[in-house]
Design a protein around this motif. Structure first.
Motif, PDB file in Angstrom:
ATOM      1  N   VAL A  15      19.581 -32.205  -8.274  1.00  0.00           N
ATOM      2  CA  VAL A  15      20.130 -31.432  -9.382  1.00  0.00           C
ATOM      3  C   VAL A  15      19.649 -29.999  -9.210  1.00  0.00           C
ATOM      4  O   VAL A  15      18.451 -29.728  -9.218  1.00  0.00           O
ATOM      5  CB  VAL A  15      19.691 -31.986 -10.754  1.00  0.00           C
ATOM      6  N   LEU A  16      20.584 -29.088  -9.056  1.00  0.00           N
ATOM      7  CA  LEU A  16      20.275 -27.683  -8.856  1.00  0.00           C
ATOM      8  C   LEU A  16      20.988 -26.882  -9.937  1.00  0.00           C
ATOM      9  O   LEU A  16      22.180 -27.076 -10.173  1.00  0.00           O
ATOM     10  CB  LEU A  16      20.760 -27.232  -7.466  1.00  0.00           C
ATOM     11  N   ILE A  17      20.263 -26.004 -10.604  1.00  0.00           N
ATOM     12  CA  ILE A  17      20.832 -25.165 -11.659  1.00  0.00           C
ATOM     13  C   ILE A  17      20.816 -23.730 -11.167  1.00  0.00           C
ATOM     14  O   ILE A  17      19.819 -23.261 -10.621  1.00  0.00           O
ATOM     15  CB  ILE A  17      20.022 -25.283 -12.958  1.00  0.00           C
ATOM     16  N   GLY A  18      21.913 -23.025 -11.361  1.00  0.00           N
ATOM     17  CA  GLY A  18      21.984 -21.613 -11.033  1.00  0.00           C
ATOM     18  C   GLY A  18      22.098 -20.795 -12.301  1.00  0.00           C
ATOM     19  O   GLY A  18      22.917 -21.100 -13.171  1.00  0.00           O
ATOM     20  N   TYR A  19      21.245 -19.790 -12.438  1.00  0.00           N
ATOM     21  CA  TYR A  19      21.305 -18.876 -13.575  1.00  0.00           C
ATOM     22  C   TYR A  19      21.847 -17.542 -13.076  1.00  0.00           C
ATOM     23  O   TYR A  19      21.378 -17.015 -12.071  1.00  0.00           O
ATOM     24  CB  TYR A  19      19.910 -18.645 -14.163  1.00  0.00           C
ATOM     25  N   LEU A  24      27.401  -9.715 -13.465  1.00  0.00           N
ATOM     26  CA  LEU A  24      27.932 -10.868 -12.734  1.00  0.00           C
ATOM     27  C   LEU A  24      28.186 -12.043 -13.678  1.00  0.00           C
ATOM     28  O   LEU A  24      29.183 -12.754 -13.543  1.00  0.00           O
ATOM     29  CB  LEU A  24      26.982 -11.278 -11.611  1.00  0.00           C
ATOM     30  N   ALA A  25      27.301 -12.254 -14.655  1.00  0.00           N
ATOM     31  CA  ALA A  25      27.511 -13.325 -15.637  1.00  0.00           C
ATOM     32  C   ALA A  25      28.806 -13.091 -16.415  1.00  0.00           C
ATOM     33  O   ALA A  25      29.573 -14.029 -16.660  1.00  0.00           O
ATOM     34  CB  ALA A  25      26.326 -13.419 -16.585  1.00  0.00           C
ATOM     35  N   GLU A  29      32.631 -15.486 -16.147  1.00  0.00           N
ATOM     36  CA  GLU A  29      33.335 -16.088 -17.283  1.00  0.00           C
ATOM     37  C   GLU A  29      34.842 -16.168 -17.059  1.00  0.00           C
ATOM     38  O   GLU A  29      35.495 -17.081 -17.547  1.00  0.00           O
ATOM     39  CB  GLU A  29      33.054 -15.299 -18.564  1.00  0.00           C
ATOM     40  N   SER A  30      35.394 -15.217 -16.322  1.00  0.00           N
ATOM     41  CA  SER A  30      36.848 -15.190 -16.114  1.00  0.00           C
ATOM     42  C   SER A  30      37.284 -15.814 -14.787  1.00  0.00           C
ATOM     43  O   SER A  30      38.478 -15.874 -14.503  1.00  0.00           O
ATOM     44  CB  SER A  30      37.362 -13.747 -16.200  1.00  0.00           C
ATOM     45  N   GLN A  31      36.335 -16.283 -13.983  1.00  0.00           N
ATOM     46  CA  GLN A  31      36.683 -16.882 -12.692  1.00  0.00           C
ATOM     47  C   GLN A  31      36.921 -18.382 -12.852  1.00  0.00           C
ATOM     48  O   GLN A  31      36.260 -19.043 -13.652  1.00  0.00           O
ATOM     49  CB  GLN A  31      35.548 -16.691 -11.681  1.00  0.00           C
ATOM     50  N   SER A  61      29.004 -23.393 -17.389  1.00  0.00           N
ATOM     51  CA  SER A  61      28.787 -23.512 -18.838  1.00  0.00           C
ATOM     52  C   SER A  61      29.683 -22.617 -19.685  1.00  0.00           C
ATOM     53  O   SER A  61      29.938 -22.920 -20.827  1.00  0.00           O
ATOM     54  CB  SER A  61      27.324 -23.224 -19.179  1.00  0.00           C
ATOM     55  N   ARG A  62      30.115 -21.479 -19.177  1.00  0.00           N
ATOM     56  CA  ARG A  62      30.876 -20.508 -19.975  1.00  0.00           C
ATOM     57  C   ARG A  62      30.106 -20.121 -21.236  1.00  0.00           C
ATOM     58  O   ARG A  62      30.617 -20.114 -22.343  1.00  0.00           O
ATOM     59  CB  ARG A  62      32.261 -21.052 -20.346  1.00  0.00           C
TER      60      ARG A  62
END
Length: 131
Positions: A15-19, A24-25, A29-31, A61-62
């Motif tokens: 399990v890998l989480i990317g922040y 860029l965040a 959201e629109s990609q 997560s959006r």
């Protein structure tokens, strides 16, 4: 972008989480999810080589679109006792229990903190109902 391996926290393997933060965040959201996944895999392959496998699952997560958070998370305020503040936020009021990343000092401002505080609150609620 920061990547976090959950195995180091609770033993969950693979399990890998990317922040992602800043502009860029907002852009992500629109990609489409597929594009976000490819960008993340590209970053991982640049860092660790081409042996990075395709994930079996991938979630975006959006967070900015969430009507309750709008991308926000807690942060320690200058000249405050942050650990104390987290503890106060986690205190139940009557039969109302609280959870969330802002209530979990060791992992504030993270989804890990939100998850762990939710587990603690659920156990507290169970104990409350059984007594």
């Amino acid at each position: 972008t920061t990547f976090f391996n959950l195995n180091s926290v609770n033993g969950q393997k693979n399990v890998l989480i990317g922040y992602v933060g800043g502009q860029l965040a907002n852009d992500i959201e629109s990609q489409p999810d597929a594009e976000v996944k490819e960008d993340a895999l590209t970053s991982l392959r640049v860092m660790f080589g081409d042996d990075i496998p395709e994930p079996t699952d991938f979630v975006v997560s959006r967070w900015m679109e969430n009507k309750y958070s709008r991308g926000a998370y807690s942060f320690p305020k200058e000249n405050r006792k942050h650990k104390r503040d987290c503890k106060i936020l986690a205190e139940k009021v009557g039969n109302v229990f609280f959870a969330g990343e802002a209530t979990y000092y060791d992992w504030y401002a993270t989804t890990t903190g939100a998850y762990l505080s939710g587990q603690e609150a659920a156990m507290d609620i169970s104990s409350y109902l059984l007594n």
